[in-house]
Design a protein around this motif. Sequence first.
Motif, PDB file in Angstrom:
ATOM      1  N   ARG A 394       1.009  -1.118  -0.135  1.00  0.00           N
ATOM      2  CA  ARG A 394       0.173  -0.067  -0.104  1.00  0.00           C
ATOM      3  C   ARG A 394       0.898   1.197   0.035  1.00  0.00           C
ATOM      4  NH1 ARG A 394      -2.334  -0.783   4.665  1.00  0.00           N
ATOM      5  NH2 ARG A 394      -1.315   0.967   5.686  1.00  0.00           N
ATOM      6  N   PRO A 395       0.782   2.075  -1.111  1.00  0.00           N
ATOM      7  CA  PRO A 395       1.939   3.174  -1.240  1.00  0.00           C
ATOM      8  C   PRO A 395       1.208   4.550  -0.566  1.00  0.00           C
ATOM      9  CG  PRO A 395       0.255   3.139  -2.996  1.00  0.00           C
ATOM     10  CD  PRO A 395      -0.229   1.868  -2.220  1.00  0.00           C
ATOM     11  N   THR A 396       1.027   4.328   0.756  1.00  0.00           N
ATOM     12  CA  THR A 396       0.644   5.504   1.496  1.00  0.00           C
ATOM     13  C   THR A 396       1.535   6.577   1.592  1.00  0.00           C
ATOM     14  OG1 THR A 396      -0.049   3.820   3.199  1.00  0.00           O
ATOM     15  CG2 THR A 396      -0.056   6.294   3.995  1.00  0.00           C
ATOM     16  N   GLN A 397       2.581   6.579   1.649  1.00  0.00           N
ATOM     17  CA  GLN A 397       3.645   7.674   1.887  1.00  0.00           C
ATOM     18  C   GLN A 397       3.701   8.465   0.537  1.00  0.00           C
ATOM     19  OE1 GLN A 397       7.437   7.247   3.624  1.00  0.00           O
ATOM     20  NE2 GLN A 397       8.452   8.704   2.271  1.00  0.00           N
ATOM     21  N   ASP A 398       4.052   7.458  -0.698  1.00  0.00           N
ATOM     22  CA  ASP A 398       4.035   8.097  -2.181  1.00  0.00           C
ATOM     23  C   ASP A 398       2.804   8.820  -2.649  1.00  0.00           C
ATOM     24  OD1 ASP A 398       6.652   6.748  -3.195  1.00  0.00           O
ATOM     25  OD2 ASP A 398       5.331   5.506  -1.886  1.00  0.00           O
ATOM     26  N   ALA A 399       1.610   8.201  -1.955  1.00  0.00           N
ATOM     27  CA  ALA A 399       0.211   8.718  -2.548  1.00  0.00           C
ATOM     28  C   ALA A 399      -0.076  10.045  -1.760  1.00  0.00           C
ATOM     29  CB  ALA A 399      -0.807   7.739  -2.158  1.00  0.00           C
ATOM     30  N   ALA A 400       0.333  10.045  -0.303  1.00  0.00           N
ATOM     31  CA  ALA A 400       0.074  11.437   0.210  1.00  0.00           C
ATOM     32  C   ALA A 400       0.982  12.507  -0.243  1.00  0.00           C
ATOM     33  CB  ALA A 400       0.700  11.155   1.675  1.00  0.00           C
ATOM     34  N   ARG A 401       2.300  12.330  -0.949  1.00  0.00           N
ATOM     35  CA  ARG A 401       2.917  13.388  -1.304  1.00  0.00           C
ATOM     36  C   ARG A 401       2.498  13.786  -2.815  1.00  0.00           C
ATOM     37  NH1 ARG A 401       8.769  11.007   0.421  1.00  0.00           N
ATOM     38  NH2 ARG A 401       8.590  11.628   2.644  1.00  0.00           N
ATOM     39  N   ALA A 402       1.882  12.734  -3.449  1.00  0.00           N
ATOM     40  CA  ALA A 402       1.321  13.055  -4.787  1.00  0.00           C
ATOM     41  C   ALA A 402       0.156  13.926  -4.674  1.00  0.00           C
ATOM     42  CB  ALA A 402       1.154  11.816  -5.827  1.00  0.00           C
ATOM     43  N   ILE A 403      -0.736  13.527  -3.784  1.00  0.00           N
ATOM     44  CA  ILE A 403      -2.146  14.178  -3.286  1.00  0.00           C
ATOM     45  C   ILE A 403      -1.777  15.728  -3.183  1.00  0.00           C
ATOM     46  CG2 ILE A 403      -3.929  14.582  -2.041  1.00  0.00           C
ATOM     47  CD1 ILE A 403      -3.896  11.333  -1.833  1.00  0.00           C
ATOM     48  N   VAL A 404      -0.922  15.811  -2.273  1.00  0.00           N
ATOM     49  CA  VAL A 404      -0.599  17.418  -1.841  1.00  0.00           C
ATOM     50  C   VAL A 404       0.234  18.083  -2.965  1.00  0.00           C
ATOM     51  CG1 VAL A 404       0.964  18.873  -0.247  1.00  0.00           C
ATOM     52  CG2 VAL A 404      -0.258  16.697   0.682  1.00  0.00           C
ATOM     53  N   GLN A 405       1.156  17.470  -3.906  1.00  0.00           N
ATOM     54  CA  GLN A 405       1.559  18.199  -4.848  1.00  0.00           C
ATOM     55  C   GLN A 405       0.595  18.350  -5.969  1.00  0.00           C
ATOM     56  OE1 GLN A 405       4.562  15.489  -5.993  1.00  0.00           O
ATOM     57  NE2 GLN A 405       6.041  15.997  -4.468  1.00  0.00           N
ATOM     58  N   GLY A 406      -0.362  17.359  -6.345  1.00  0.00           N
ATOM     59  CA  GLY A 406      -1.551  17.697  -7.005  1.00  0.00           C
ATOM     60  C   GLY A 406      -2.360  18.943  -6.640  1.00  0.00           C
ATOM     61  N   TRP A 407      -2.579  19.183  -5.233  1.00  0.00           N
ATOM     62  CA  TRP A 407      -3.306  20.364  -4.925  1.00  0.00           C
ATOM     63  C   TRP A 407      -2.561  21.678  -5.213  1.00  0.00           C
ATOM     64  CZ3 TRP A 407      -7.693  22.259  -2.738  1.00  0.00           C
ATOM     65  CH2 TRP A 407      -7.413  23.726  -2.368  1.00  0.00           C
ATOM     66  N   GLN A 408      -1.313  21.527  -5.029  1.00  0.00           N
ATOM     67  CA  GLN A 408      -0.396  22.610  -5.358  1.00  0.00           C
ATOM     68  C   GLN A 408      -0.567  23.081  -6.814  1.00  0.00           C
ATOM     69  OE1 GLN A 408       3.306  21.285  -3.568  1.00  0.00           O
ATOM     70  NE2 GLN A 408       2.564  22.063  -1.430  1.00  0.00           N
ATOM     71  N   GLN A 409      -0.383  22.115  -7.720  1.00  0.00           N
ATOM     72  CA  GLN A 409      -0.615  22.489  -8.934  1.00  0.00           C
ATOM     73  C   GLN A 409      -1.743  23.040  -9.443  1.00  0.00           C
ATOM     74  OE1 GLN A 409       0.486  18.577 -10.872  1.00  0.00           O
ATOM     75  NE2 GLN A 409       2.643  18.750 -10.017  1.00  0.00           N
ATOM     76  N   ARG A 410      -2.905  22.218  -8.956  1.00  0.00           N
ATOM     77  CA  ARG A 410      -4.094  22.865  -9.429  1.00  0.00           C
ATOM     78  C   ARG A 410      -4.664  24.160  -8.764  1.00  0.00           C
ATOM     79  NH1 ARG A 410      -5.332  17.460  -8.056  1.00  0.00           N
ATOM     80  NH2 ARG A 410      -6.532  18.203  -6.073  1.00  0.00           N
ATOM     81  N   HIS A 411      -4.002  24.423  -7.681  1.00  0.00           N
ATOM     82  CA  HIS A 411      -4.350  25.733  -6.907  1.00  0.00           C
ATOM     83  C   HIS A 411      -2.889  26.616  -6.552  1.00  0.00           C
ATOM     84  CE1 HIS A 411      -8.441  24.344  -6.647  1.00  0.00           C
ATOM     85  NE2 HIS A 411      -7.804  23.095  -6.224  1.00  0.00           N
ATOM     86  N   PRO A 412      -2.113  26.996  -7.617  1.00  0.00           N
ATOM     87  CA  PRO A 412      -0.925  27.611  -7.175  1.00  0.00           C
ATOM     88  C   PRO A 412      -1.120  28.643  -6.248  1.00  0.00           C
ATOM     89  CG  PRO A 412      -1.472  28.039  -9.458  1.00  0.00           C
ATOM     90  CD  PRO A 412      -2.294  27.034  -8.938  1.00  0.00           C
ATOM     91  N   GLY A 413      -0.230  29.049  -5.308  1.00  0.00           N
ATOM     92  CA  GLY A 413      -0.300  29.883  -4.196  1.00  0.00           C
ATOM     93  C   GLY A 413      -1.479  29.989  -3.110  1.00  0.00           C
ATOM     94  N   GLN A 414      -2.316  28.822  -3.137  1.00  0.00           N
ATOM     95  CA  GLN A 414      -3.278  28.847  -2.363  1.00  0.00           C
ATOM     96  C   GLN A 414      -2.787  27.493  -1.108  1.00  0.00           C
ATOM     97  OE1 GLN A 414      -7.364  28.819  -3.451  1.00  0.00           O
ATOM     98  NE2 GLN A 414      -6.941  29.499  -5.452  1.00  0.00           N
ATOM     99  N   ARG A 415      -2.874  27.697  -0.023  1.00  0.00           N
ATOM    100  CA  ARG A 415      -2.499  26.718   0.935  1.00  0.00           C
ATOM    101  C   ARG A 415      -3.699  25.767   1.117  1.00  0.00           C
ATOM    102  NH1 ARG A 415       1.318  25.526   4.444  1.00  0.00           N
ATOM    103  NH2 ARG A 415       0.576  24.775   6.472  1.00  0.00           N
ATOM    104  N   LEU A 416      -3.321  24.445   1.233  1.00  0.00           N
ATOM    105  CA  LEU A 416      -4.251  23.453   1.608  1.00  0.00           C
ATOM    106  C   LEU A 416      -4.322  23.359   3.079  1.00  0.00           C
ATOM    107  CD1 LEU A 416      -6.100  20.986   1.097  1.00  0.00           C
ATOM    108  CD2 LEU A 416      -3.985  19.579   1.222  1.00  0.00           C
ATOM    109  N   GLU A 417      -5.515  23.618   3.659  1.00  0.00           N
ATOM    110  CA  GLU A 417      -5.570  23.834   5.246  1.00  0.00           C
ATOM    111  C   GLU A 417      -6.193  22.756   6.014  1.00  0.00           C
ATOM    112  OE1 GLU A 417      -6.579  28.138   6.137  1.00  0.00           O
ATOM    113  OE2 GLU A 417      -7.337  28.036   4.237  1.00  0.00           O
ATOM    114  N   TRP A 418      -7.033  21.759   5.264  1.00  0.00           N
ATOM    115  CA  TRP A 418      -7.516  20.673   5.905  1.00  0.00           C
ATOM    116  C   TRP A 418      -7.798  19.514   4.781  1.00  0.00           C
ATOM    117  CZ3 TRP A 418     -12.211  19.214   4.105  1.00  0.00           C
ATOM    118  CH2 TRP A 418     -13.035  20.122   3.610  1.00  0.00           C
ATOM    119  N   VAL A 419      -8.044  18.344   5.527  1.00  0.00           N
ATOM    120  CA  VAL A 419      -8.124  17.187   4.840  1.00  0.00           C
ATOM    121  C   VAL A 419      -9.421  16.251   5.411  1.00  0.00           C
ATOM    122  CG1 VAL A 419      -6.392  16.045   5.766  1.00  0.00           C
ATOM    123  CG2 VAL A 419      -7.696  14.957   3.508  1.00  0.00           C
TER     124      VAL A 419
END
Length: 528
Positions: A394-419
Amino acid sequence: MPIPAVPVFPAAAPARRTLSRLIAACLAWAAVTWLARANLDGYHDMLENYAWSQPLRWGTHKHPPFFAWVVGLWFAVLPQNDLAYRLLSYTNVLVGLAGVWALGRRLRLGALAPWGALLLLWSLPYTNLAGKFNANSQLLSLWPWAAALLLASWQERGWRGAWASAWLGLVAAACMLSKYYSGVFLAGFLLPIWLHADGRRWLATPRPYLTLAVFGLALWPHLAWVASHDWAPLGYAMDQGGGQVSWRYVARFALAPLFYWLPAWLALCLTWAQVQARQSGAPWARTAARLLLRSWLPQGRGDVLFWLAFMPWALTLAFGMAGVVELSTPWALPIGYAFALLWLRNLQKLAPAAAEMTLQRLARAWWPVLALVLALGVVVAAANALRGAQSYYRPTQDAARAIVQGWQQRHPGQRLEWVGGDWAENAMLAFYAQPRLLTVPGLPDTELAQLSGMGAWQRRNGLLLCPLGPVVAAQAGTDCQRQAQDWLAARGQPARPHVLQAERQGWRFPRPQAWAYAVYDVDASVRP
């Protein structure tokens, strides 16, 4: 305090040697569990702990908060990765074993005291089961120290007695702030106090009342938090009962002392029997049966050690048979903290001449057993890797980093505040990719999310995470997805998921498996 002394035999091993054995074993088990499991745990308890530690608070929607505080303080210093978390698990074990050692010294067990700690490292609760740090395993480090401090409060006088009593109150409060089940453990103190003359005399001094005062003051902020949040943790605890008696769970808990502590018990009793049989010429089988049976027995009505060892198991069984709670076998993890001390004390009384050679043989076996543990860890890791175990891949660590990076790419300059989304697997984003990211259970406007400090979700950027599992078996339309889509649509938010895939790679993962994750953005700039 006239607890009968046990003659010191053999010459007590230097404390440094005993400590080195304890530390080496804990480090070995941390390495083995990290290598063999490759993820923290299947139920995401350890991720849940971390979610509750960000930020530190006086309660959670399920448990009291002490073990979450420990996690938060640990990762304020150490890096956030699986190996550091395993080190926390076994540092917790080490602290508990030091408490067992201190309890043995308070019981006047001499050279048997360190072996009371060492033998527990041949039992399941202190080895493979301790690798998952949660509310149950937190008690491994607290219960022994509470028992040792109880005896210290009996034995010491003046300022030393007051100091021990105050510490007893603090540690007892930490027990309750880790898991309410500790109330059973603390209630078990009452019988040895009443049955032992020194315990009754202790009640006539100010020391127990100092303990109670410190205990109450330490618990007060948590009780105030619980009262102001609709008694949520107590409601969760009460839901564990229901008035029904599950005899299957009662039977499993009743046998837990034999199952969980069987390797240590057999190693000690059978080695002792072999030595005694050789010395006396008696049949080995008869000697072993006698020692195995009598290793558990009390030594009189006021046997403090027996009652400390026996009461947590007995009281828990009584509550289970009364239907107050539905017993869970993992609750048994901390109950055996005094078992090895009890066996050692009883065997020494039954066959004192065999003691020295028995402990020498156990000492010679220590390092070979530890080498065997490390070898088995490599074998288990290789087996999990080669057979493609899903829990391993189960790629928990790799998936977590990919999800956060995906948010940053879709919303440049906006901080992710909750999940939000699937609890508690959604905490992987905070642990592996964005420290201190607020993690909430389910949807952000629920009561449970508000208990987690969500506040006004409309003004905060977030996302809902729904793990879909291995790609070959991933299913669309899971409950998590349906809830997320319905919730978003009702609030004018885009309900289309971003589906990504991740897989484990590297020398530990020769058979890569892709896993899928559905992510739903909750953009604070989007107004209904």
